[in-house]
Design an enzyme around this catalytic site. Structure first.
Site, mmCIF file in Angstrom:
data_model
loop_
_atom_site.group_PDB
_atom_site.id
_atom_site.type_symbol
_atom_site.label_atom_id
_atom_site.label_comp_id
_atom_site.label_asym_id
_atom_site.label_seq_id
_atom_site.Cartn_x
_atom_site.Cartn_y
_atom_site.Cartn_z
ATOM 1 N N LYS A 183 39.204 5.514 22.653
ATOM 2 C CA LYS A 183 38.182 4.972 22.910
ATOM 3 C C LYS A 183 37.024 5.021 22.005
ATOM 4 O O LYS A 183 36.886 6.329 21.839
ATOM 5 C CB LYS A 183 38.024 6.562 24.188
ATOM 6 C CG LYS A 183 37.315 5.928 25.533
ATOM 7 C CD LYS A 183 35.483 6.088 25.331
ATOM 8 C CE LYS A 183 35.087 6.937 24.865
ATOM 9 N NZ LYS A 183 33.536 6.178 24.668
ATOM 10 N N GLU A 259 35.797 15.678 13.908
ATOM 11 C CA GLU A 259 35.205 15.297 12.065
ATOM 12 C C GLU A 259 33.544 15.015 12.846
ATOM 13 O O GLU A 259 33.347 14.632 13.519
ATOM 14 C CB GLU A 259 35.519 13.996 11.770
ATOM 15 C CG GLU A 259 37.043 14.304 11.134
ATOM 16 C CD GLU A 259 37.378 14.941 10.054
ATOM 17 O OE1 GLU A 259 36.625 15.694 9.287
ATOM 18 O OE2 GLU A 259 38.482 14.757 9.424
ATOM 19 N N CYS A 293 27.661 10.468 8.116
ATOM 20 C CA CYS A 293 27.662 11.741 8.703
ATOM 21 C C CYS A 293 27.647 13.048 7.213
ATOM 22 O O CYS A 293 27.336 13.531 7.542
ATOM 23 C CB CYS A 293 29.288 12.621 9.605
ATOM 24 S SG CYS A 293 30.358 11.811 8.119
ATOM 25 N N GLU A 395 20.297 17.835 12.468
ATOM 26 C CA GLU A 395 21.572 16.638 12.037
ATOM 27 C C GLU A 395 20.207 16.256 12.685
ATOM 28 O O GLU A 395 19.861 15.911 13.928
ATOM 29 C CB GLU A 395 22.455 16.581 13.065
ATOM 30 C CG GLU A 395 22.937 15.435 12.228
ATOM 31 C CD GLU A 395 24.138 14.888 12.151
ATOM 32 O OE1 GLU A 395 24.500 14.962 13.725
ATOM 33 O OE2 GLU A 395 25.168 14.778 11.409
HETATM 34 P P1 NAD Z 1 28.748 11.458 20.342
HETATM 35 O O1 NAD Z 1 29.692 12.512 19.919
HETATM 36 O O2 NAD Z 1 27.465 11.410 21.017
HETATM 37 O O3 NAD Z 1 29.442 10.215 20.431
HETATM 38 C C1 NAD Z 1 30.949 9.626 19.772
HETATM 39 C C2 NAD Z 1 32.564 9.625 20.701
HETATM 40 O O4 NAD Z 1 32.554 10.531 21.806
HETATM 41 C C3 NAD Z 1 31.946 8.447 22.057
HETATM 42 O O5 NAD Z 1 33.003 7.496 22.038
HETATM 43 C C4 NAD Z 1 31.840 8.779 23.026
HETATM 44 O O6 NAD Z 1 31.706 7.656 24.149
HETATM 45 C C5 NAD Z 1 32.593 10.532 22.730
HETATM 46 N N1 NAD Z 1 32.104 11.498 23.766
HETATM 47 C C6 NAD Z 1 31.020 11.645 23.884
HETATM 48 N N2 NAD Z 1 31.336 12.836 25.552
HETATM 49 C C7 NAD Z 1 31.842 13.189 25.470
HETATM 50 C C8 NAD Z 1 33.201 14.106 26.046
HETATM 51 N N3 NAD Z 1 32.327 15.293 26.993
HETATM 52 N N4 NAD Z 1 34.098 13.897 26.414
HETATM 53 C C9 NAD Z 1 34.617 12.708 25.917
HETATM 54 N N5 NAD Z 1 33.956 11.455 24.399
HETATM 55 C C10 NAD Z 1 33.135 11.911 24.777
HETATM 56 O O7 NAD Z 1 28.799 10.878 18.494
HETATM 57 P P2 NAD Z 1 27.792 9.703 18.387
HETATM 58 O O8 NAD Z 1 26.732 10.018 18.679
HETATM 59 O O9 NAD Z 1 28.179 8.517 18.060
HETATM 60 O O10 NAD Z 1 28.508 9.633 16.299
HETATM 61 C C11 NAD Z 1 26.594 10.671 15.656
HETATM 62 C C12 NAD Z 1 27.155 11.246 15.353
HETATM 63 O O11 NAD Z 1 28.812 11.891 14.622
HETATM 64 C C13 NAD Z 1 26.640 12.619 14.519
HETATM 65 O O12 NAD Z 1 26.850 13.733 15.021
HETATM 66 C C14 NAD Z 1 27.293 12.719 12.977
HETATM 67 O O13 NAD Z 1 27.323 13.186 12.238
HETATM 68 C C15 NAD Z 1 28.910 12.030 13.741
HETATM 69 N N6 NAD Z 1 29.715 11.663 12.480
HETATM 70 C C16 NAD Z 1 31.058 12.425 11.615
HETATM 71 C C17 NAD Z 1 31.375 12.669 11.096
HETATM 72 C C18 NAD Z 1 32.596 13.320 10.305
HETATM 73 O O14 NAD Z 1 33.717 12.211 10.103
HETATM 74 N N7 NAD Z 1 32.757 14.550 10.002
HETATM 75 C C19 NAD Z 1 31.830 10.790 10.669
HETATM 76 C C20 NAD Z 1 30.920 10.145 11.394
HETATM 77 C C21 NAD Z 1 29.819 11.369 12.256
#
Ligand code: NAD
Length: 491
Positions: A183, A259, A293, A395
């Protein structure tokens, strides 16, 4: 052509080898100018059920019977096919994310191909533990472990490095013999669907790789994580979302790999190679418009070089070209969405309220053309905030950092570690002993010395605290995506 008269592209779900529409659609926007680039088919509960069912069926088909060599050969073919369609992947990623074409060409798409090659090779050479066990009767026993797939893996990914982070999970999951339902982020759906075409071309059997599009709560994301036939969930995204997913999967006790977010520190010592440090920190703060990230949002600089460093970083930030992702000379594209820009701008306002001194940036650039409809912000540097300020603690995920001075190594280490996150840190020094000493005191998953974002895909990757659970990379990924069965034979 007039706007509206153009036939919009459709981005479809991919289930059991077929491209499938949903009952509802949502718009995919280009963040560089706010235009609609495609309509995306949203998967409802029924389609997510279909995808999981297809993935389970594929485990019992030829995919489940193939040995490691056959699977690894196919994964190499996937890598080759990504490279054959390199320009398509770059174009799709640039349109969805607004990241500069140079960045997508040098980082996102090559890394996607590399992910498949690396995990195909790691699985081929991975050994397993074996112990000869002494028993009281002297007959002894032999223990050895075998690696089996977990089953159907639910993969949920964010928008900042869409293809790179998706393949970082899909490749090891498939290498271990699992099937997947992915997804991708609702903001960046294109490359996951393009990858489906590549999977077909590379001879990956139907049902092994499935894509469902949609949102999180009460949409495809949640339908997938709460699905009883999904055996494990791997997620990259915000820490809060990780917490929500953890609650959802708790009922069925699924393994999770998370992650999550970061608030990463860089420590710049007076004995650093000054130019290398300024260039390195600039990259660590502003790459991908600060939406990695691993990006640095807290910079701690030894007082003796503090003023000089802030001046040099300001000049560097002001020399960065913010503009169209399609221009080869562009350093920074837009943020991902107007909603995310609003979040970043709210932190810019908060920084002023908290008493920050604005070294540079803090606003929205003006272009006088269509890019004014995009979601841009200026590269921004603050100083003067107390360590307790929310802008130093939370963040922001934009092209922004706060720079603070320190007097001793102990103080620098303590400030860097004073966070609920624990993803990455970088240390800038020419003192070898200090490099090792300080690196080992960082409470993070990854510490770089005199570099940033330099990755060997076989090394452990992950975070502590709010930054995640578990490690991915090399054998660590194989261990998450496999069930180990220990076999004990009495000799
Ligand atoms: P997000 O958590 O808003 O969304 C990520 C994914 O989760 C999307 O596909 C979203 O549709 C899905 N999602 C959201 N709520 C959900 C739920 N309740 N159940 C299941 N799926 C759900 O994150 P984002 O805004 O897309 O990405 C940015 C964030 O990701 C930042 O906090 C960044 O630090 C983090 N990030 C971490 C890493 C790492 O390797 N540690 C890498 C990249 C990004």
């Amino acid at each position: 052509m007039r706007r509206g008269s153009r036939q919009l592209k459709s981005i479809l779900n991919y289930i059991d080898g077929q491209f499938v529409r949903g009952k509802r659609e949502f718009a995919d926007l280009n963040p560089a100018d706010g235009s609609v680039i495609a309509q995306v088919a949203e998967a409802d509960q029924g389609l997510v059920d279909d995808a999981v069912r297809a993935a389970r069926k594929a485990l019992r088909g030829e995919w489940g019977r193939w040995g490691i060599r056959e699977r690894a050969t196919r994964l190499h073919k996937v890598a080759d096919a990504i490279e054959t369609r390199f320009d398509c992947f770059v174009a799709a990623e640039v349109a969805d994310t607004g990241k500069p074409v140079e960045l997508a060409s040098k980082l996102d798409v090559p890394r996607a191909a590399a992910n498949f090659r690396v995990f195909a090779d790691v699985i081929k050479t991975a050994g397993m533990e074996s112990f000869q066990t002494e028993t009281p009767d002297g007959k002894n026993a032999l223990n050895y472990a075998v690696r089996k797939p977990l089953g159907v893996i639910g993969i949920i990914t964010p928008w900042n490095l869409p293809l790179l982070l998706l393949t970082w999970k899909v490749a090891p999951a498939l290498a271990c013999g699992n099937t997947v339902v992915v997804k991708p982020s609702e903001e960046t759906p294109a490359t996951a669907t393009l990858l489906a075409e590549v999977m077909k071309e590379a001879g990956i059997p139907d049902g092994v790789y499935n894509v469902v599009h949609g949102f999180g709560p009460n949409s495809a994301g949640e339908f997938l994580t709460q699905h009883p036939d999904v055996n494990a969930v791997t997620f990259t995204g915000e820490s809060q979302t990780g917490a929500a997913i953890m609650k959802t999967v708790a009922a069925s006790v699924k393994p999770v790999s998370f992650e999550l977010g970061g608030k990463n520190a860089a420590l710049v010592f007076a004995d650093c190679d000054f130019e290398e440090a300024v260039n390195g920190i600039s990259e660590a703060v502003f790459l991908n418009t600060g939406q990695v990230c691993l990006c640095t949002e807290r910079v701690y600089v030894e007082r003796a070089i503090f003023e000089k460093f802030v001046g040099a970083l300001k000049r560097k930030a002001e020399s960065l070209r913010v503009g169209s992702p399609l221009e080869k000379t562009t350093d920074l594209g837009p943020l991902i969405s107007s909603q995310h820009r609003e979040k970043v701008l709210s932190y810019f306002r908060l920084a002023r309220e908290e008493g920050a001194e604005v070294v540079t940036g803090g606003g929205v650039p003006e272009f006088g053309n269509v890019l004014d409809k995009g979601f841009y912000v200026q590269p921004t540097i603050y100083t003067g905030l107390p360590e307790s300020a929310r802008c130093v603690k939370e963040e922001i995920f934009g092209p922004v950092c706060h720079v603070a001075p320190f007097d001793t190594e102990e103080e620098a280490v303590s400030m860097a570690n004073d966070t609920k996150y624990g993803l990455a840190a970088s240390i800038w020094t020419t003192n070898l002993k200090r490099g090792h000493r300080v690196a080992q005191q960082m409470n993070v998953g990854i510490t770089w010395v005199n570099c940033w974002f330099l990755r060997d895909l076989r090394t452990p990757f992950g975070g502590t605290g709010l930054s995640g659970i578990g490690r991915e990379g090399g054998m660590h990924s194989l261990n998450f995506y496999s069930e180990l069965n220990n076999i004990c034979i009495r000799l």
